[in-house]
Write a protein that holds these residues in place. Structure first.
Motif, PDB file in Angstrom:
ATOM      1  N   ALA A  92     -37.440  52.029 -23.867  1.00 53.48           N
ATOM      2  CA  ALA A  92     -38.048  51.888 -22.694  1.00 53.48           C
ATOM      3  C   ALA A  92     -39.472  51.530 -22.759  1.00 53.48           C
ATOM      4  CB  ALA A  92     -38.206  52.657 -21.328  1.00 53.48           C
ATOM      5  N   VAL A 141     -29.055  64.683 -11.148  1.00 48.79           N
ATOM      6  CA  VAL A 141     -28.747  64.102  -9.333  1.00 48.79           C
ATOM      7  C   VAL A 141     -29.889  62.502  -9.799  1.00 48.79           C
ATOM      8  CG1 VAL A 141     -30.035  64.854  -6.788  1.00 48.79           C
ATOM      9  CG2 VAL A 141     -29.525  66.497  -8.463  1.00 48.79           C
ATOM     10  N   CYS A 142     -30.419  62.810 -10.225  1.00 54.33           N
ATOM     11  CA  CYS A 142     -31.454  61.051  -9.771  1.00 54.33           C
ATOM     12  C   CYS A 142     -31.135  59.903 -10.590  1.00 54.33           C
ATOM     13  CB  CYS A 142     -33.071  61.731  -9.956  1.00 54.33           C
ATOM     14  SG  CYS A 142     -33.475  59.834  -9.520  1.00 54.33           S
ATOM     15  N   SER A 143     -30.765  60.516 -11.635  1.00 57.33           N
ATOM     16  CA  SER A 143     -30.108  59.569 -12.416  1.00 57.33           C
ATOM     17  C   SER A 143     -28.690  59.491 -12.000  1.00 57.33           C
ATOM     18  CB  SER A 143     -30.019  60.392 -14.093  1.00 57.33           C
ATOM     19  OG  SER A 143     -29.246  61.020 -14.156  1.00 57.33           O
ATOM     20  N   THR A 144     -27.600  59.626 -11.504  1.00 53.95           N
ATOM     21  CA  THR A 144     -26.414  59.480 -11.410  1.00 53.95           C
ATOM     22  C   THR A 144     -26.688  58.548 -10.364  1.00 53.95           C
ATOM     23  OG1 THR A 144     -25.337  61.853 -12.008  1.00 53.95           O
ATOM     24  CG2 THR A 144     -24.164  60.364 -10.309  1.00 53.95           C
ATOM     25  N   CYS A 174     -35.223  51.867 -17.541  1.00 52.81           N
ATOM     26  CA  CYS A 174     -33.698  52.052 -18.437  1.00 52.81           C
ATOM     27  C   CYS A 174     -33.264  53.130 -18.101  1.00 52.81           C
ATOM     28  CB  CYS A 174     -34.107  51.841 -19.711  1.00 52.81           C
ATOM     29  SG  CYS A 174     -33.029  52.347 -21.399  1.00 52.81           S
ATOM     30  N   VAL A 175     -32.515  53.664 -17.785  1.00 50.84           N
ATOM     31  CA  VAL A 175     -31.811  55.653 -16.894  1.00 50.84           C
ATOM     32  C   VAL A 175     -30.394  55.495 -17.318  1.00 50.84           C
ATOM     33  CG1 VAL A 175     -31.592  56.358 -14.918  1.00 50.84           C
ATOM     34  CG2 VAL A 175     -33.026  54.707 -15.327  1.00 50.84           C
ATOM     35  N   ARG A 176     -31.175  56.595 -18.805  1.00 48.41           N
ATOM     36  CA  ARG A 176     -29.572  57.329 -19.104  1.00 48.41           C
ATOM     37  C   ARG A 176     -28.850  58.033 -17.450  1.00 48.41           C
ATOM     38  NH1 ARG A 176     -27.236  61.890 -22.290  1.00 48.41           N
ATOM     39  NH2 ARG A 176     -29.230  63.232 -21.286  1.00 48.41           N
ATOM     40  N   TYR A 186     -24.050  66.452 -18.341  1.00 48.70           N
ATOM     41  CA  TYR A 186     -23.197  67.871 -20.250  1.00 48.70           C
ATOM     42  C   TYR A 186     -22.333  68.896 -18.852  1.00 48.70           C
ATOM     43  CZ  TYR A 186     -26.865  70.608 -16.039  1.00 48.70           C
ATOM     44  OH  TYR A 186     -27.279  70.719 -15.060  1.00 48.70           O
ATOM     45  N   GLU A 219     -44.288  60.908 -26.193  1.00 48.35           N
ATOM     46  CA  GLU A 219     -43.920  61.224 -24.820  1.00 48.35           C
ATOM     47  C   GLU A 219     -42.539  61.272 -24.865  1.00 48.35           C
ATOM     48  OE1 GLU A 219     -45.432  59.453 -21.105  1.00 48.35           O
ATOM     49  OE2 GLU A 219     -44.121  58.136 -20.429  1.00 48.35           O
ATOM     50  N   ARG A 221     -38.977  62.074 -10.121  1.00 48.61           N
ATOM     51  CA  ARG A 221     -38.124  62.070 -11.197  1.00 48.61           C
ATOM     52  C   ARG A 221     -39.161  61.140 -11.764  1.00 48.61           C
ATOM     53  NH1 ARG A 221     -35.091  64.913  -8.518  1.00 48.61           N
ATOM     54  NH2 ARG A 221     -32.877  66.414  -9.361  1.00 48.61           N
ATOM     55  N   LEU A 222     -39.510  60.978 -12.699  1.00 52.38           N
ATOM     56  CA  LEU A 222     -40.360  59.951 -13.562  1.00 52.38           C
ATOM     57  C   LEU A 222     -39.451  59.441 -15.051  1.00 52.38           C
ATOM     58  CD1 LEU A 222     -43.540  62.243 -14.937  1.00 52.38           C
ATOM     59  CD2 LEU A 222     -43.735  60.653 -13.409  1.00 52.38           C
ATOM     60  N   SER A 264     -39.994  55.937 -17.757  1.00 52.69           N
ATOM     61  CA  SER A 264     -40.771  55.072 -18.659  1.00 52.69           C
ATOM     62  C   SER A 264     -40.252  53.602 -17.521  1.00 52.69           C
ATOM     63  CB  SER A 264     -40.828  55.050 -19.799  1.00 52.69           C
ATOM     64  OG  SER A 264     -40.495  56.689 -20.450  1.00 52.69           O
ATOM     65  N   TYR A 292     -38.759  64.338 -23.624  1.00 63.66           N
ATOM     66  CA  TYR A 292     -38.984  64.890 -22.261  1.00 63.66           C
ATOM     67  C   TYR A 292     -37.267  65.124 -22.843  1.00 63.66           C
ATOM     68  CZ  TYR A 292     -36.783  59.403 -22.061  1.00 63.66           C
ATOM     69  OH  TYR A 292     -36.220  58.272 -21.774  1.00 63.66           O
TER      70      TYR A 292
HETATM   71  P1  FAD Z   1     -31.465  66.691 -13.010  1.00 65.00           P
HETATM   72  O1  FAD Z   1     -30.654  67.178 -11.749  1.00 65.00           O
HETATM   73  O2  FAD Z   1     -32.897  67.048 -11.953  1.00 65.00           O
HETATM   74  O3  FAD Z   1     -30.988  67.960 -13.841  1.00 65.00           O
HETATM   75  C1  FAD Z   1     -31.651  68.445 -14.699  1.00 65.00           C
HETATM   76  C2  FAD Z   1     -31.741  69.527 -15.028  1.00 65.00           C
HETATM   77  O4  FAD Z   1     -29.867  69.840 -15.571  1.00 65.00           O
HETATM   78  C3  FAD Z   1     -32.321  69.989 -16.356  1.00 65.00           C
HETATM   79  O5  FAD Z   1     -34.255  70.498 -15.650  1.00 65.00           O
HETATM   80  C4  FAD Z   1     -32.414  71.480 -16.383  1.00 65.00           C
HETATM   81  O6  FAD Z   1     -31.781  72.665 -15.670  1.00 65.00           O
HETATM   82  C5  FAD Z   1     -30.626  71.156 -16.383  1.00 65.00           C
HETATM   83  N1  FAD Z   1     -29.489  70.263 -17.512  1.00 65.00           N
HETATM   84  C6  FAD Z   1     -29.815  69.299 -18.368  1.00 65.00           C
HETATM   85  N2  FAD Z   1     -29.405  68.870 -19.295  1.00 65.00           N
HETATM   86  C7  FAD Z   1     -28.884  70.394 -19.433  1.00 65.00           C
HETATM   87  C8  FAD Z   1     -28.375  70.720 -20.857  1.00 65.00           C
HETATM   88  N3  FAD Z   1     -27.452  70.263 -21.732  1.00 65.00           N
HETATM   89  N4  FAD Z   1     -27.369  72.417 -20.662  1.00 65.00           N
HETATM   90  C9  FAD Z   1     -27.475  72.814 -19.375  1.00 65.00           C
HETATM   91  N5  FAD Z   1     -28.615  72.425 -18.397  1.00 65.00           N
HETATM   92  C10 FAD Z   1     -28.830  71.558 -18.165  1.00 65.00           C
HETATM   93  N6  FAD Z   1     -34.858  59.631 -18.634  1.00 65.00           N
HETATM   94  C11 FAD Z   1     -34.673  58.265 -18.808  1.00 65.00           C
HETATM   95  O7  FAD Z   1     -32.999  58.429 -18.106  1.00 65.00           O
HETATM   96  N7  FAD Z   1     -35.192  57.125 -18.957  1.00 65.00           N
HETATM   97  C12 FAD Z   1     -35.998  57.052 -18.866  1.00 65.00           C
HETATM   98  O8  FAD Z   1     -37.124  55.881 -19.402  1.00 65.00           O
HETATM   99  C13 FAD Z   1     -37.365  58.416 -19.017  1.00 65.00           C
HETATM  100  N8  FAD Z   1     -38.489  59.124 -19.337  1.00 65.00           N
HETATM  101  C14 FAD Z   1     -39.175  59.887 -18.445  1.00 65.00           C
HETATM  102  C15 FAD Z   1     -40.148  59.243 -18.839  1.00 65.00           C
HETATM  103  C16 FAD Z   1     -40.771  60.614 -18.423  1.00 65.00           C
HETATM  104  C17 FAD Z   1     -42.413  60.999 -18.449  1.00 65.00           C
HETATM  105  C18 FAD Z   1     -40.218  61.946 -18.120  1.00 65.00           C
HETATM  106  C19 FAD Z   1     -41.181  63.074 -17.908  1.00 65.00           C
HETATM  107  C20 FAD Z   1     -38.909  61.693 -17.918  1.00 65.00           C
HETATM  108  C21 FAD Z   1     -38.195  60.742 -18.143  1.00 65.00           C
HETATM  109  N9  FAD Z   1     -36.666  61.116 -17.970  1.00 65.00           N
HETATM  110  C22 FAD Z   1     -36.510  59.887 -18.170  1.00 65.00           C
HETATM  111  C23 FAD Z   1     -36.248  62.315 -17.475  1.00 65.00           C
HETATM  112  C24 FAD Z   1     -35.923  61.765 -16.031  1.00 65.00           C
HETATM  113  O9  FAD Z   1     -37.138  61.906 -15.592  1.00 65.00           O
HETATM  114  C25 FAD Z   1     -34.967  62.661 -15.344  1.00 65.00           C
HETATM  115  O10 FAD Z   1     -35.836  63.993 -15.811  1.00 65.00           O
HETATM  116  C26 FAD Z   1     -33.302  62.728 -15.874  1.00 65.00           C
HETATM  117  O11 FAD Z   1     -33.365  61.288 -15.354  1.00 65.00           O
HETATM  118  C27 FAD Z   1     -32.889  63.806 -14.858  1.00 65.00           C
HETATM  119  O12 FAD Z   1     -32.880  63.500 -14.111  1.00 65.00           O
HETATM  120  P2  FAD Z   1     -32.063  63.868 -13.166  1.00 65.00           P
HETATM  121  O13 FAD Z   1     -32.188  64.190 -11.451  1.00 65.00           O
HETATM  122  O14 FAD Z   1     -30.587  62.933 -12.984  1.00 65.00           O
HETATM  123  O15 FAD Z   1     -31.429  65.568 -13.124  1.00 65.00           O
END
Ligand code: FAD
Length: 420
Positions: A277, A233-236, A215-217, A221, A418, A194-195, A197, A420
């Motif tokens: 960020a 997954v990754c943000s947690t 800076c990660v949220r 949902y 940018e 996961r990317l 910033s 996302y």
């Molecule tokens: P995952 O486990 O991968 O779950 C994501 C999936 O959940 C989505 O693909 C979608 O299918 C589903 N989903 C999400 N929301 C909902 C909803 N409301 N209803 C139903 N389904 C839903 N994040 C940051 O926190 N900080 C940053 O600075 C940041 N920078 C980024 C920069 C770029 C260039 C990009 C592309 C993304 C950036 N992100 C950033 C987002 C980050 O990459 C991840 O996508 C984010 O943290 C979620 O990943 P995860 O593994 O926690 O979620």
């Protein structure tokens, strides 16, 4: 303008073994300069030999001691392979030459990145990318993990600092890094990157060029069918990372959000949530980084305007830092919030970022039309639409079609998005 990352990148190459001579003025004779073994000449200049891969570090050290680099010359090598510093101060030599020759003399031996100004896009050749790829990530360590959302705020957003010691990872403001969370996905395959910033400047929050900050949220949902709360997954993983824990890092990536090198540029930043960020990185580079001493090649004198959209006051990420900067640099930095649940727009509805942009459109449009203005949008996907509408309405007042104008700005590298 000299780019430190290019120097680091070349450190292990033939070009990277070059040595340069810095001509420095403004150093006072004191214990430190004595210890360095650099006598201060009658002319007031000191000549220092600097290997290519230490150029940036030396620049910072010189700036900290109050010195100013007035010339950089490649150390020539004689027939025996010994380094030979220029016999005469290069500037004096150059001054004797005819104007054309003088220009050549001034440019001779300088690193390529010090060449004449090029269009912003051309400079992107020096940007480090993919130093660590997903199949061979760097294993960094979490140094700290702090909550950014205040009491009573919504959700969790963390400021994380990772140790990059022992890695070749370097980056520029506006780039992102990849994180590979542990474990496997639903298909049993290793989790993908996961990317995120980067929220720090190239020097890192600790100013030692050995860290990177995010800076990660935490994504949270309600599942649309089951109604269950789902956590990303990754943000947690990141939001719960403890100091000392390993983290798999890839990258850096991204050339879309790089700051122009022109220190006189106007920088408009439109952020929602964690979209702050890269802008934190910009602002630190412009105003902080040890009160600019770390960036002798980038002394910001332009105008920066951040419009930050958040739901409520406790969700203003980096609030204290931002407000301190505004108080300290009121002529160069303007900070405007759009706090949707607390402020009202002109129609009496919630104040979203696009409403604030609409309210400030006349001033923004005036600024945007200046050729040295760069606009950056970062945060929630979809935020661009409302911003475009607000600016289109303002541009139309002068008979200009916003979409055409924006196309030209994109071509000129002055419109950056940018989301996302
Ligand atoms: P995952 O486990 O991968 O779950 C994501 C999936 O959940 C989505 O693909 C979608 O299918 C589903 N989903 C999400 N929301 C909902 C909803 N409301 N209803 C139903 N389904 C839903 N994040 C940051 O926190 N900080 C940053 O600075 C940041 N920078 C980024 C920069 C770029 C260039 C990009 C592309 C993304 C950036 N992100 C950033 C987002 C980050 O990459 C991840 O996508 C984010 O943290 C979620 O990943 P995860 O593994 O926690 O979620």
């Amino acid at each position: 303008m000299y780019n430190s990352n290019a120097a680091d990148a070349a450190a292990n190459t033939e070009a990277g073994s070059r040595v340069f001579v810095y001509e420095v003025v403004g150093l006072r004779q004191n214990e430190t300069t004595d210890q360095m073994g650099y006598p201060i000449r009658q002319s007031g200049s000191v000549y220092m030999r600097v290997p290519y891969n230490r150029m940036n570090q030396e620049m910072r050290r010189i700036a900290r001691m109050g010195g100013k680099i007035v010339n950089i010359q490649l150390l020539t090598v004689d027939g025996n392979g010994n380094g030979k510093a220029p016999a005469v101060a290069p500037k004096q030599e150059a001054a004797k030459a005819a104007p054309q020759e003088q220009k050549k003399a001034e440019n001779k031996g300088k690193p390529m990145t010090q060449a004449q100004p090029k269009p912003e896009k051309a400079k992107h050749a020096d940007v480090p990318v993919n130093i660590y790829r997903p199949n061979a990530p760097f294993i960094g360590k979490c140094l700290s993990n702090e909550e950014l959302v205040g009491e009573g705020g919504i959700g969790t957003v963390r400021h994380l600092i990772f140790d990059l010691s022992g890695s070749d990872l370097r980056y520029l403001e506006g780039q992102s890094i990849g994180i590979i969370p542990p474990g496997t996905d639903k298909k049993g395959k290793p989790e993908k990157i996961r990317l995120y910033s980067i929220a720090s400047t190239r020097h890192g929050d600790k100013m030692d060029d050995k860290t990177v900050s995010l800076c990660v949220r935490q994504l949270e949902y309600k599942h649309p069918e089951t109604g269950e709360t789902v956590y990303g997954v990754c943000s947690t993983h990141l939001c719960h990372l403890e100091a000392g824990a390993d983290v798999k890092i890839t990258g850096p990536v991204g050339k879309e959000m790089l700051l122009p090198e022109d220190p006189n540029a106007n920088i408009i930043m439109l952020a929602t949530g964690t979209g702050i960020a890269p802008f934190r990185a910009y602002l630190w580079r412009m105003f902080k980084d040890e009160e600019k001493a770390a960036n002798p090649d980038y002394q910001f004198k332009g105008f920066a305007w951040l419009i930050f959209g958040i739901p409520q006051t406790p969700n203003i990420l980096y609030k204290q830092e931002l407000e301190e900067l505004q108080a300290k640099y009121p002529d160069n930095f303007r900070l405007t919030y759009a706090i949707s649940r607390e402020q009202k727009n002109a129609q009496g509805g919630k104040m979203y970022i696009q409403d604030r942009v609409a309210e400030q459109a006349a001033e923004l449009w005036k600024l945007i039309q200046q050729e040295n203005t760069h606009t950056y949008i970062c945060g929630l996907k979809g935020m661009e639409g409302g911003i475009d509408e607000a600016l289109a309405a303002e541009a139309a007042k002068s008979g200009i079609k916003w979409s055409d104008y924006q196309k030209e700005m994109k071509k000129a590298g002055r419109w950056h998005v940018e989301t996302y």
